[in-house]
Design an enzyme around this catalytic site. Structure first.
Site, mmCIF file in Angstrom:
data_model
loop_
_atom_site.group_PDB
_atom_site.id
_atom_site.type_symbol
_atom_site.label_atom_id
_atom_site.label_comp_id
_atom_site.label_asym_id
_atom_site.label_seq_id
_atom_site.Cartn_x
_atom_site.Cartn_y
_atom_site.Cartn_z
ATOM 1 C CG HIS A 1 27.948 85.094 77.502
ATOM 2 N ND1 HIS A 1 26.575 85.127 77.449
ATOM 3 C CD2 HIS A 1 28.278 83.894 78.062
ATOM 4 C CE1 HIS A 1 26.092 83.993 77.947
ATOM 5 N NE2 HIS A 1 27.109 83.228 78.320
ATOM 6 C CG ASP B 1 21.170 78.052 71.820
ATOM 7 O OD1 ASP B 1 21.837 77.081 72.221
ATOM 8 O OD2 ASP B 1 20.746 78.948 72.573
ATOM 9 N NE ARG C 1 23.112 71.143 75.497
ATOM 10 C CZ ARG C 1 23.672 72.319 75.779
ATOM 11 N NH1 ARG C 1 23.367 73.394 75.070
ATOM 12 N NH2 ARG C 1 24.534 72.431 76.760
ATOM 13 C CB SER D 1 24.624 76.596 73.612
ATOM 14 O OG SER D 1 23.605 77.343 74.215
ATOM 15 C CE LYS E 1 22.666 81.252 73.609
ATOM 16 N NZ LYS E 1 22.131 80.595 74.787
HETATM 17 N N1 URA Z 1 24.150 78.806 78.635
HETATM 18 C C1 URA Z 1 23.808 78.664 77.337
HETATM 19 O O1 URA Z 1 23.374 79.618 76.704
HETATM 20 N N2 URA Z 1 23.953 77.463 76.760
HETATM 21 C C2 URA Z 1 24.421 76.396 77.413
HETATM 22 O O2 URA Z 1 24.526 75.341 76.825
HETATM 23 C C3 URA Z 1 24.767 76.545 78.768
HETATM 24 C C4 URA Z 1 24.626 77.756 79.345
#
Ligand code: URA
Ligand code: CA
Length: 439
Positions: free
Chosen positions: A82, A161, A168, A183, A187
């Site tokens: 990621h 999320d 948010r 967050s 995932k």
């Molecule tokens: N990317 C995400 O998946 N979550 C966040 O909170 C910020 C960037």
């Protein structure tokens, strides 16, 4: 348990128990906690922070809010990577075939995301025929046989999320380290990867502006991964200058193809091999990170990774007749900006390139925007290259006629020329969860 009480505890900086956090997340995901209460709690978190234990509990609760993928033991370890997002960051397209060629499986689910440039899914979709919507059965079959698949993230993956991120976004609570870390990691945990490698960017064109902030986020995410029982490694890398030479969807496919054929941008190659090396090492196929990088280099130089690249594109329905023969990118208008002065390239302003490429149509700022697959920018020089008057700096690929003069001026100013080579950092730090966080 009472939601108002939990909001009050976080507001007063009293840590919640894992059971309290599970309760809040489960009820919110089920629609039993209204948005205004969740928004109040998120703001309390933003202002007061969460302890590491609370952050781990929040991540696990979010990860378990939907489907959690279980991979067959025989295929493990499954690896994933990621990046927190940057300009000209084509690493997934390069790293995945390298890691697969080294005999380590890569199963990646990408979100589409918003930003100045397209996400990995948008880049892959610029290849005619390429599908990011494999059935669960096809996704599994491809990981079994080809060792690699990249697909769109299902709505079923960490649904808490998705809901919390949307909230948010409209309540001023995005820029919170525990909320960002939970967050991202929720995932990754839900997608079942055993090995998670993170590239946390810092600089003018990144989410994290300073190296210090980026390091804190990287360490937090590594700690979460390790505490959830996953092998987790991270780098903190520079995002003041673009990573590679291409910004734009099909242009980045062309750049990935070139790199996999053994040539290309030095920074992009360096970061790609470092990430691939981390995945190979994390998977136990090398004794340390350095040996992982050496193995990555081996399958890259031998052309094995390039073979996997072609097989990958074909497996997901993409055309491959162009690969190795001609660029994928065919734009209606092509315009090259040249240098008016000579000098050594001491800086390239990634933010300017990002803004221009978005205006050309390469990225989307709201979900509904459509992307132009073939537009963007291709740089002709790298950091610390020596430039003479008249040398090509960057080529603009566009769908329509652009105001060439204005664009030329803006793009020229993105190149900062000096008189001698500058010391420009690329990878600030490598973080190995095994050394830092196992108890
Ligand atoms: N990317 C995400 O998946 N979550 C966040 O909170 C910020 C960037
Ligand atoms: Ca707190």
């Amino acid at each position: 348990m009472d939601t108002v009480q939990l909001i009050g505890k976080t507001r007063d900086n009293i840590p919640l128990t894992a059971a309290e956090i599970d309760f809040l997340v489960a009820l919110y995901t089920a629609g039993a906690v209204p948005d205004y209460q969740m928004a109040a709690w998120l703001m309390a978190v933003y202002c007061r922070g969460l302890t590491r234990e609370e952050t781990v509990a929040l991540t696990l609760a979010m990860a378990h809010s939907g489907e959690v993928i279980q991979w067959p033991d025989a295929w493990r370890p499954i690896t994933d990577k990621h990046s927190t997002g940057g300009v000209g960051d084509t690493t997934t397209l390069i790293v995945a075939p390298i890691v697969a060629a080294a005999g380590v499986r890569v199963g990646k689910m990408s979100g589409r995301g918003l930003g100045f440039t397209g996400g990995t899914l948008d880049k892959l979709e610029s290849i005619p025929g390429f599908s990011v919507q494999l059935s669960a059965a096809d996704f599994r079959r491809q990981i079994e046989t080809l060792y690699l698949a990249v697909i769109g993230q299902s709505e079923e993956l960490a649904p808490a999320d998705g809901l919390m991120y949307a909230l948010r976004d409209v309540t001023g609570t995005v820029e919170s380290l525990p909320l960002i870390a939970s967050s991202v990691m929720s995932k990754k945990l839900a997608s079942g990867a055993d090995v998670i490698v993170l590239d946390v960017k810092c600089g003018a064109a990144a989410f994290m502006k300073t190296r210090e902030e980026a390091e804190v986020l990287a360490r937090l995410m590594v700690a979460i991964g390790e505490q959830a029982g996953r092998r987790t490694l991270a780098i903190v890398s520079d995002m003041n200058a673009p990573l590679g030479s291409a910004v734009g969807n099909s242009l980045e496919i062309d750049e990935a193809t070139e790199v996999l054929q053994g040539q290309g941008n030095r920074r992009l190659i360096d970061v790609s091999l470092t990430l691939a090396g981390a995945m190979i090492y994390g998977a136990g196929k090398a004794d340390d990170w350095e040996s992982g990088i050496a193995r990555a280099r081996e399958v890259w130089e031998s052309g094995e990774a390039f073979s996997v690249w072609k097989a990958w594109l074909a497996a997901q329905g993409g055309s491959v007749d162009w690969v190795g023969h001609r660029p994928l990118t065919q734009a209606a208008h092509v315009h090259t900006v040249t240098a008016q002065e000579e000098g050594v390239v001491n800086g390239i302003d990634a933010m300017v390139l990002a803004q221009v490429s978005r205006e050309l149509g390469a990225g989307r700022m709201v979900k509904e925007d459509t992307i132009s697959p073939m537009v963007g920018l291709r740089l002709h020089c790298e950091l610390n290259d020596t430039i003479r008057r008249g040398d090509a700096l960057v080529t603009v690929y566009s769908d329509d006629m652009t105001d060439e003069e204005a664009l030329t001026e803006r793009l020229r100013r993105a190149f900062i020329l000096g008189t001698e080579a500058a010391d420009i950092p690329l990878i600030y730090e490598r973080i190995d969860g095994k050394e830092n966080f196992t108890q």
